[in-house]
Write an enzyme that holds these catalytic residues in place. Structure first.
Site, PDB file in Angstrom:
ATOM      1  N   GLU A 235       1.764  -6.127  11.700  1.00  0.00           N
ATOM      2  CA  GLU A 235       1.287  -5.964  10.336  1.00  0.00           C
ATOM      3  C   GLU A 235       2.333  -5.350   9.419  1.00  0.00           C
ATOM      4  OE1 GLU A 235      -1.230  -1.922   9.826  1.00  0.00           O
ATOM      5  OE2 GLU A 235      -2.139  -3.362  11.158  1.00  0.00           O
TER       6      GLU A 235
ATOM      7  N   HIS B 207      -1.884   2.183  16.454  1.00  0.00           N
ATOM      8  CA  HIS B 207      -1.135   2.536  15.240  1.00  0.00           C
ATOM      9  C   HIS B 207       0.231   3.137  15.557  1.00  0.00           C
ATOM     10  CE1 HIS B 207      -1.365   3.268  10.743  1.00  0.00           C
ATOM     11  NE2 HIS B 207      -1.927   2.083  10.931  1.00  0.00           N
TER      12      HIS B 207
ATOM     13  N   TYR C 290      -6.750   8.458  13.053  1.00  0.00           N
ATOM     14  CA  TYR C 290      -6.539   7.194  12.362  1.00  0.00           C
ATOM     15  C   TYR C 290      -7.717   6.249  12.597  1.00  0.00           C
ATOM     16  CZ  TYR C 290      -5.266   2.459  11.409  1.00  0.00           C
ATOM     17  OH  TYR C 290      -5.303   1.175  10.932  1.00  0.00           O
TER      18      TYR C 290
ATOM     19  N   ARG D 282     -13.293  -4.250  15.928  1.00  0.00           N
ATOM     20  CA  ARG D 282     -12.290  -3.240  16.264  1.00  0.00           C
ATOM     21  C   ARG D 282     -12.982  -1.888  16.351  1.00  0.00           C
ATOM     22  NH1 ARG D 282      -7.325  -0.952  12.596  1.00  0.00           N
ATOM     23  NH2 ARG D 282      -8.906   0.617  12.131  1.00  0.00           N
TER      24      ARG D 282
ATOM     25  N   ARG E  37       0.771 -10.493  13.842  1.00  0.00           N
ATOM     26  CA  ARG E  37      -0.134 -10.026  12.799  1.00  0.00           C
ATOM     27  C   ARG E  37       0.501  -9.970  11.407  1.00  0.00           C
ATOM     28  NH1 ARG E  37      -2.804  -5.731  12.453  1.00  0.00           N
ATOM     29  NH2 ARG E  37      -4.610  -6.981  11.827  1.00  0.00           N
TER      30      ARG E  37
ATOM     31  N   ASP F  57      -6.256  -3.000   1.914  1.00  0.00           N
ATOM     32  CA  ASP F  57      -4.986  -2.693   1.257  1.00  0.00           C
ATOM     33  C   ASP F  57      -4.273  -3.977   0.832  1.00  0.00           C
ATOM     34  OD1 ASP F  57      -3.965  -3.646   3.640  1.00  0.00           O
ATOM     35  OD2 ASP F  57      -2.933  -1.817   4.203  1.00  0.00           O
TER      36      ASP F  57
ATOM     37  N   TRP G  41       2.770   7.674  11.872  1.00  0.00           N
ATOM     38  CA  TRP G  41       1.425   7.523  11.350  1.00  0.00           C
ATOM     39  C   TRP G  41       0.992   6.065  11.445  1.00  0.00           C
ATOM     40  CZ3 TRP G  41      -1.267   4.775   7.651  1.00  0.00           C
ATOM     41  CH2 TRP G  41      -2.616   5.125   7.525  1.00  0.00           C
TER      42      TRP G  41
ATOM     43  N   ASN H  65       0.817  -1.209   0.000  1.00  0.00           N
ATOM     44  CA  ASN H  65       0.000   0.000   0.000  1.00  0.00           C
ATOM     45  C   ASN H  65       0.855   1.267   0.000  1.00  0.00           C
ATOM     46  OD1 ASN H  65      -2.320   1.548   0.126  1.00  0.00           O
ATOM     47  ND2 ASN H  65      -2.609   1.265   2.327  1.00  0.00           N
TER      48      ASN H  65
ATOM     49  N   HIS I  84     -14.478  -3.656  11.400  1.00  0.00           N
ATOM     50  CA  HIS I  84     -14.017  -2.327  11.809  1.00  0.00           C
ATOM     51  C   HIS I  84     -15.213  -1.414  12.032  1.00  0.00           C
ATOM     52  CE1 HIS I  84      -9.634  -2.469  10.214  1.00  0.00           C
ATOM     53  NE2 HIS I  84     -10.050  -3.683  10.510  1.00  0.00           N
TER      54      HIS I  84
ATOM     55  N   ASP J  75      -6.752  -0.411  17.768  1.00  0.00           N
ATOM     56  CA  ASP J  75      -5.461  -0.197  17.116  1.00  0.00           C
ATOM     57  C   ASP J  75      -4.930   1.183  17.501  1.00  0.00           C
ATOM     58  OD1 ASP J  75      -3.260  -0.074  15.483  1.00  0.00           O
ATOM     59  OD2 ASP J  75      -4.358  -0.251  13.594  1.00  0.00           O
TER      60      ASP J  75
ATOM     61  N   GLU K  63      -8.345 -10.480  10.678  1.00  0.00           N
ATOM     62  CA  GLU K  63      -8.928  -9.189  10.358  1.00  0.00           C
ATOM     63  C   GLU K  63      -9.699  -9.268   9.049  1.00  0.00           C
ATOM     64  OE1 GLU K  63      -7.572  -4.488  10.043  1.00  0.00           O
ATOM     65  OE2 GLU K  63      -6.050  -6.058   9.860  1.00  0.00           O
TER      66      GLU K  63
ATOM     67  N   HIS L 135      -3.203  -9.388   9.697  1.00  0.00           N
ATOM     68  CA  HIS L 135      -3.652  -8.162   9.048  1.00  0.00           C
ATOM     69  C   HIS L 135      -4.477  -8.541   7.813  1.00  0.00           C
ATOM     70  CE1 HIS L 135      -3.271  -3.987   7.745  1.00  0.00           C
ATOM     71  NE2 HIS L 135      -2.667  -4.334   6.622  1.00  0.00           N
TER      72      HIS L 135
ATOM     73  N   GLU M 171      -3.585  -3.228  19.832  1.00  0.00           N
ATOM     74  CA  GLU M 171      -2.727  -3.470  18.664  1.00  0.00           C
ATOM     75  C   GLU M 171      -1.738  -2.333  18.433  1.00  0.00           C
ATOM     76  OE1 GLU M 171      -3.348  -3.549  13.809  1.00  0.00           O
ATOM     77  OE2 GLU M 171      -5.047  -3.983  15.123  1.00  0.00           O
TER      78      GLU M 171
END
Length: 403
Positions: free
Chosen positions: A263, A213, A159, A147, A284, A317, A403, A37, A122, A211, A340, A313, A237
């Protein structure tokens, strides 16, 4: 049987997806997902310039030797581009062997360890109430695990939160990286209220995941893990960047909240210390980004020794090719935890017809030989590549952040 062709197909039915198609002299072909991605064409170039030419004339049943050839044979090993390319080759070869044997992939791996694969969806919202409505929608669809992510007061964008209620969360939506603003203090002060609200409305039986992130320091993550213990999350996560694997030991000392990570990993070396120290509960890594079935099987075997389960994961994406292969892997792997799932667009579903099915919060991979996912090349050609970039993140003072 010999490999006679290896072609890369790039399509964008909503977002960019990269597929490797390997063909043999017996008319059997296999496909693998090579999507990275935001860096899709880097993998395309790696495949077309360095990998595909070296596949011609090889025996596709020599899966282990071909994996070693592309891993050990490259002086510059590992990394997401290399391992995504290897992952696509490996996935396609397993697909070919399943078709040649007339067996679904899970049987080729060793047979079923379970009858169905639990997945999580999600749920996002700009505020807590909006997120609760999305959780309710997922529960109505049959999900047993969700999630949850919601907007943070005082932060313009967060996010994991879709732009509009009911829409898919699609972060790669501009040709150049957009910039978001982040505040750790505002996040830490607000997000435990989300879990409290979820439990008050949906009770204790729903599996709840979250998550972070990679946005916290170890001691901040320890605080969050401790504060959410009353809401018994299924997992927390990516609470910190995992380059420093020992950081998770500090978090583990302060909380019993289960931890998931991986991930962005692309080899067993990224998670070996985490697994052996039992600093995580779920790994993951994906079949695409971590070198395919051949390599992820090694990761799962190491994890099993230390009571670590899989939690791959699996958002949009990655293409349905990776999802199909993952579901077969999930059906076989003894230390499965959860998978997921984000629904692909109708256009993507049309480009990639598949045998896997969703029912009552679970997937079954189907009984089609191979991994059960195909590609409609004529349909794929209708959706040309569009450059898209993931955002970057800055603190409120302008400092570039994770990010």
């Amino acid at each position: 049987m010999k490999i006679v062709d290896a072609r890369v197909i790039v399509t964008c039915p909503g977002r960019n997806l990269v597929t490797l198609k390997i063909e043999t002299d017996e008319g059997i072909y296999g496909i693998g997902d090579a999507t990275l991605n935001g860096r899709e064409l880097a993998v395309v170039a790696y495949l077309e310039e360095h990998v595909a030419p070296a596949l011609i004339g090889r025996d596709p049943s020599s899966i282990e030797d071909i994996w070693q050839f592309f891993y050990r044979g490259a002086y510059w090993r590992r990394g997401p581009v290399t391992m995504s390319a290897i992952g696509a080759v490996d996935m396609a070869l397993w697909d070919i062997m399943g078709k040649a044997a007339g067996m679904p992939l899970y049987k080729l791996l060793g047979g079923k360890s379970r009858e169905r694969v639990m997945v999580y969806g999600h749920a996002t919202g700009h505020d807590i109430e909006g997120c609760l409505e999305e959780v309710a929608r997922h529960v109505e669809q049959g999900y047993r695990a969700v999630r949850v992510q919601c907007g943070i007061p005082g932060i313009a964008s967060t996010y994991g939160v879709a732009k509009k209620a009911g829409e898919r969360y699609e972060p790669a939506d501009s040709s150049l990286p957009s910039e978001n603003v982040w505040s750790t203090s505002k996040y830490l002060n607000h997000v435990p209220k989300l879990f409290q609200a979820v439990r008050e409305r949906f009770g204790d039986d729903l599996h709840v995941l979250h998550d972070v992130h990679h946005r916290l320091t170890p001691i901040e993550a320890a605080r969050l893990g401790k504060e959410v213990e009353p809401y018994h999350l299924f997992w927390l996560e990516d609470c910190v960047p995992a380059e420093n694997q020992s950081a998770f030991r500090m978090i583990r000392q302060h909380t019993t909240t289960p931890l998931a990570v991986g991930e962005v990993f692309n080899s067993i070396h990224d998670c070996r210390e985490l697994i052996e120290s039992q600093s995580i509960d779920y790994i993951r890594a994906t079949l695409t980004h971590a070198g395919g079935i051949t390599h992820v099987r090694r990761i799962a075997a190491l994890a099993e020794l230390y009571h670590v389960r899989t939690g791959f994961h699996g958002p949009t994406d990655l293409s349905p090719v990776c999802m199909g292969a993952a579901l077969h892997f999930d059906t076989w792997v003894p230390n499965f935890g959860i998978q997921e799932h984000m629904p692909h667009s109708e256009e993507t579903e049309a480009v990639f017809p598949h045998a896997y099915r969703f029912e009552d919060g679970h997937f079954t991979p189907g009984e089609v030989p191979g991994h059960g996912v195909d590609i409609d090349e004529a349909m794929a050609a209708k959706y040309p590549y569009k450059r898209a970039s993931l955002p970057v993140n800055r603190l409120e003072d302008g400092t570039l952040w994770h990010w």
